[in-house]
Each structure stands twice: as structure tokens, then as C-alpha cells.
Design an enzyme around this catalytic site. Structure first.
Site, PDB file in Angstrom:
ATOM      1  N   ASN A   7      44.819  21.209   9.932  1.00 29.74           N
ATOM      2  CA  ASN A   7      44.664  20.171   9.040  1.00 29.74           C
ATOM      3  C   ASN A   7      43.841  18.923   9.688  1.00 29.74           C
ATOM      4  OD1 ASN A   7      45.299  17.434   7.920  1.00 29.74           O
ATOM      5  ND2 ASN A   7      47.117  18.461   6.792  1.00 29.74           N
ATOM      6  N   HIS A  10      43.514  13.856   9.663  1.00 25.44           N
ATOM      7  CA  HIS A  10      43.270  12.877  10.698  1.00 25.44           C
ATOM      8  C   HIS A  10      41.931  12.268  11.287  1.00 25.44           C
ATOM      9  CE1 HIS A  10      47.673  12.917  10.694  1.00 25.44           C
ATOM     10  NE2 HIS A  10      47.704  14.202  10.513  1.00 25.44           N
ATOM     11  N   HIS A  43      43.920  17.185   2.588  1.00 27.66           N
ATOM     12  CA  HIS A  43      44.878  16.690   1.549  1.00 27.66           C
ATOM     13  C   HIS A  43      44.042  15.633   0.855  1.00 27.66           C
ATOM     14  CE1 HIS A  43      49.225  14.731   0.439  1.00 27.66           C
ATOM     15  NE2 HIS A  43      48.267  14.768  -0.559  1.00 27.66           N
ATOM     16  N   ARG A  45      44.190  12.900  -1.527  1.00 26.76           N
ATOM     17  CA  ARG A  45      45.399  11.984  -1.730  1.00 26.76           C
ATOM     18  C   ARG A  45      44.813  11.055  -2.876  1.00 26.76           C
ATOM     19  NH1 ARG A  45      49.901  11.550   2.133  1.00 26.76           N
ATOM     20  NH2 ARG A  45      50.828   9.941   0.814  1.00 26.76           N
ATOM     21  N   ARG A  49      43.074   7.643   0.710  1.00 26.50           N
ATOM     22  CA  ARG A  49      42.992   6.947   2.125  1.00 26.50           C
ATOM     23  C   ARG A  49      42.427   7.644   3.068  1.00 26.50           C
ATOM     24  NH1 ARG A  49      49.414   7.662   3.893  1.00 26.50           N
ATOM     25  NH2 ARG A  49      49.719   6.967   1.923  1.00 26.50           N
ATOM     26  N   GLU A  70      45.848  20.620  -0.023  1.00 21.38           N
ATOM     27  CA  GLU A  70      47.321  19.970  -0.237  1.00 21.38           C
ATOM     28  C   GLU A  70      47.104  18.766  -1.418  1.00 21.38           C
ATOM     29  OE1 GLU A  70      48.792  18.325   3.356  1.00 21.38           O
ATOM     30  OE2 GLU A  70      48.912  19.956   4.263  1.00 21.38           O
ATOM     31  N   THR A 101      53.199  13.106   4.411  1.00 23.09           N
ATOM     32  CA  THR A 101      54.478  13.548   3.373  1.00 23.09           C
ATOM     33  C   THR A 101      55.823  13.487   4.078  1.00 23.09           C
ATOM     34  OG1 THR A 101      52.529  15.022   2.931  1.00 23.09           O
ATOM     35  CG2 THR A 101      54.494  15.528   1.627  1.00 23.09           C
ATOM     36  N   GLU A 151      55.473  26.945   1.734  1.00 25.46           N
ATOM     37  CA  GLU A 151      55.309  26.386   2.948  1.00 25.46           C
ATOM     38  C   GLU A 151      56.657  25.641   3.499  1.00 25.46           C
ATOM     39  OE1 GLU A 151      51.810  24.193   3.928  1.00 25.46           O
ATOM     40  OE2 GLU A 151      52.962  22.979   5.338  1.00 25.46           O
ATOM     41  N   HIS A 191      54.215  20.929   9.301  1.00 26.45           N
ATOM     42  CA  HIS A 191      54.585  19.400   9.505  1.00 26.45           C
ATOM     43  C   HIS A 191      55.523  19.115  10.695  1.00 26.45           C
ATOM     44  CE1 HIS A 191      55.145  15.432   8.406  1.00 26.45           C
ATOM     45  NE2 HIS A 191      54.415  15.414   7.344  1.00 26.45           N
TER      46      HIS A 191
END
Ligand code: PXP
Length: 237
Positions: A7, A10, A43, A45, A49, A70, A101, A151, A191
Site C-alpha cells: 500500500n 503513505h 486508496h 479517498r 488527502r 481501496e 480505515t 479482506e 491492516h
């Protein structure tokens, strides 16, 4: 062996802290692929962000492993996903004020909307995974709505104290994993997984995909910082 989806959100978070062009999550995805990532997860969003529309477009063109988007059941994002056609979409809940999340998708409480979104994504040729807490009712509803995969949310496991509390969470994940597979769905998890806690989850029977972000990016900063400082010192000298 489970596949690893990296992922890269970040990386985009650091970029957006300055609203600049670096670090570019598209570069990060290429490096993750070089490192052996089996998938790239991002993801998009509703509040943009971290990941931007441009990132999804470029990643769709450049990623050669599985691209896993995602996303919430937000109408605009559903339309973008159907156009971008990632290999897989993972439906997650989304609240603006959350740091990440926080819980699994309440598919049992939102059957109609989630069912409709699953159908539209699948019609666009996208494999659909649902991000769920290890709760029987949620898993059973996912199967009824025709999800391809689940998931399992490993956040409670990751936060549990070492020893018995963590073991209890692992037992719950294992039982939920059996239920997912018995219903004919593919099993993923993710996660809060780290270099310390990933092994027992990777060993859950039938698990095919782990999605990990924060811990990998955190480690990348630590293993790369010395070299980055050395290079700046050389330029200054
Ligand atoms: N899986 C899902 C569905 C997520 O929402 C996230 C966080 O974006 C992850 C996996 C990765 O979590 P982490 O960054 O804690 O590894």
C-alpha cells in the site's frame, strides 16, 4: 504463500504534506515492484488527502502486477473506478475524520448499496473484495451479495497485547478465514501488519493476499535515511 500487496498511500501522504511533486507514489510503486511486490494497493479517498486522481491514472498505465484500489461506496469514486478498471477493488468504509480505515465495512447494514456497487464493479471486469471484521454475519452477507473475496481486518489483532489477547484475535481470524473459504470466496487480510506480527497471519490456511502499507513505508524511511543524508552532505561539500 500469500501474495504481498504494498500500500503506497503513505508515500502520497508525505507528498501532500507539502503539496509538491515528491515523493511520487508512482515511483514508489515501481520500486515496490522491483522489490517483489505482487500487487500495488492504493486508496482513493473522497477527500483526496493522499492519493490523487492523477496517481490512479498513471498507476493504471505503469503497474504490471495486480492493481488493487481501496474505495468507499461513494458515487464519484465508483464511477472513477469503473473507468480506471483496476484489477481489483476493495470496498472499505470511510469517514473523513478518521486517521486510517478504522473498522470493517458494515455490509450487513448496507446490503442494497454495497450489492449495487459490487455488481457495477464486476460488470466493469473488476474483481471485488470486501474489507470486513471477522464477524460471521458480515461474511455471510458478502457471500450472498456475490463478493469475489474478503479482506479480513487484522487491526484488532495488531493492536492486541502480545500473548493471550493476540492469540484470541488470531483464533477469530482463522475461524473467519475458514468461513470465507467455505462460502467460496478468496481470502485476503490486512491492516496494522508489521515485521513483528505478520508471520502468524501469513500462516492462516488459505490466505492468498496480504495488504501492508504503513510498516513497509516506515521501514523504508529508516533504512534509506542514512544514504539520503550522506548524499546531501556530498552536495553541500
Ligand atoms: N487493507 C486495507 C483495506 C486498508 O484500508 C489499509 C490501510 O489503508 C491496509 C490494508 C494497509 O494497512 P497498513 O497501512 O496499516 O499496513
Amino acid at each position: 504463500m500469500a501474495e504481498l500487496g504494498v500500500n503506497i498511500d503513505h508515500v502520497a501522504t508525505v507528498r501532500q504534506a507539502r503539496r509538491t511533486y515528491e515523493p511520487d507514489p508512482v515511483w514508489a510503486a515501481a520500486l515496490a515492484e522491483l522489490g517483489g511486490a505482487d500487487g500495488i494497493t492504493l486508496h482513493l479517498r473522497e477527500d483526496r488527502r493522499h492519493i490523487l486522481d492523477r496517481d490512479l491514472e498513471l498507476l493504471r498505465q505503469t503497474v504490471t502486477v495486480k492493481l488493487n484500489l481501496e474505495m468507499a461506496c461513494d458515487e464519484e469514486v465508483v464511477r472513477i473506478a469503473c473507468n480506471a478498471k483496476p484489477d481489483q477493488a476493495t470496498l472499505v468504509p470511510e469517514r473523513r475524520e478518521e486517521v486510517t480505515t478504522e473498522g470493517g465495512l458494515d455490509v450487513a447494514g448496507n446490503r442494497q448499496r454495497v450489492g449495487e456497487v459490487i455488481g457495477r464493479l464486476q460488470e466493469a471486469g473488476i474483481v471485488v473484495s470486501l474489507f470486513l471484521d471477522p464477524v460471521d454475519e458480515q461474511i455471510d452477507t458478502a457471500a450472498q451479495l456475490g463478493a469475489d473475496a474478503v479482506e479480513l481486518h487484522t487491526g484488532a489483532y495488531a493492536l492486541a497485547a502480545r500473548g493471550n489477547p493476540q492469540q484470541e484475535q488470531l483464533v477469530a481470524l482463522t475461524a473467519a478465514g475458514q468461513r470465507v473459504r467455505a462460502a467460496g470466496m478468496v481470502l485476503h487480510a490486512g491492516h496494522g501488519l508489521t515485521y513483528r506480527n505478520v508471520k502468524p497471519v501469513a500462516q492462516i490456511e488459505g490466505i492468498t493476499e496480504l495488504n501492508i502499507g504503513h510498516s513497509i513505508i516506515a521501514r523504508a524511511i529508516m533504512v534509506g535515511l542514512q544514504q539520503a543524508v550522506r548524499e546531501m552532505k556530498q552536495l553541500i561539500a
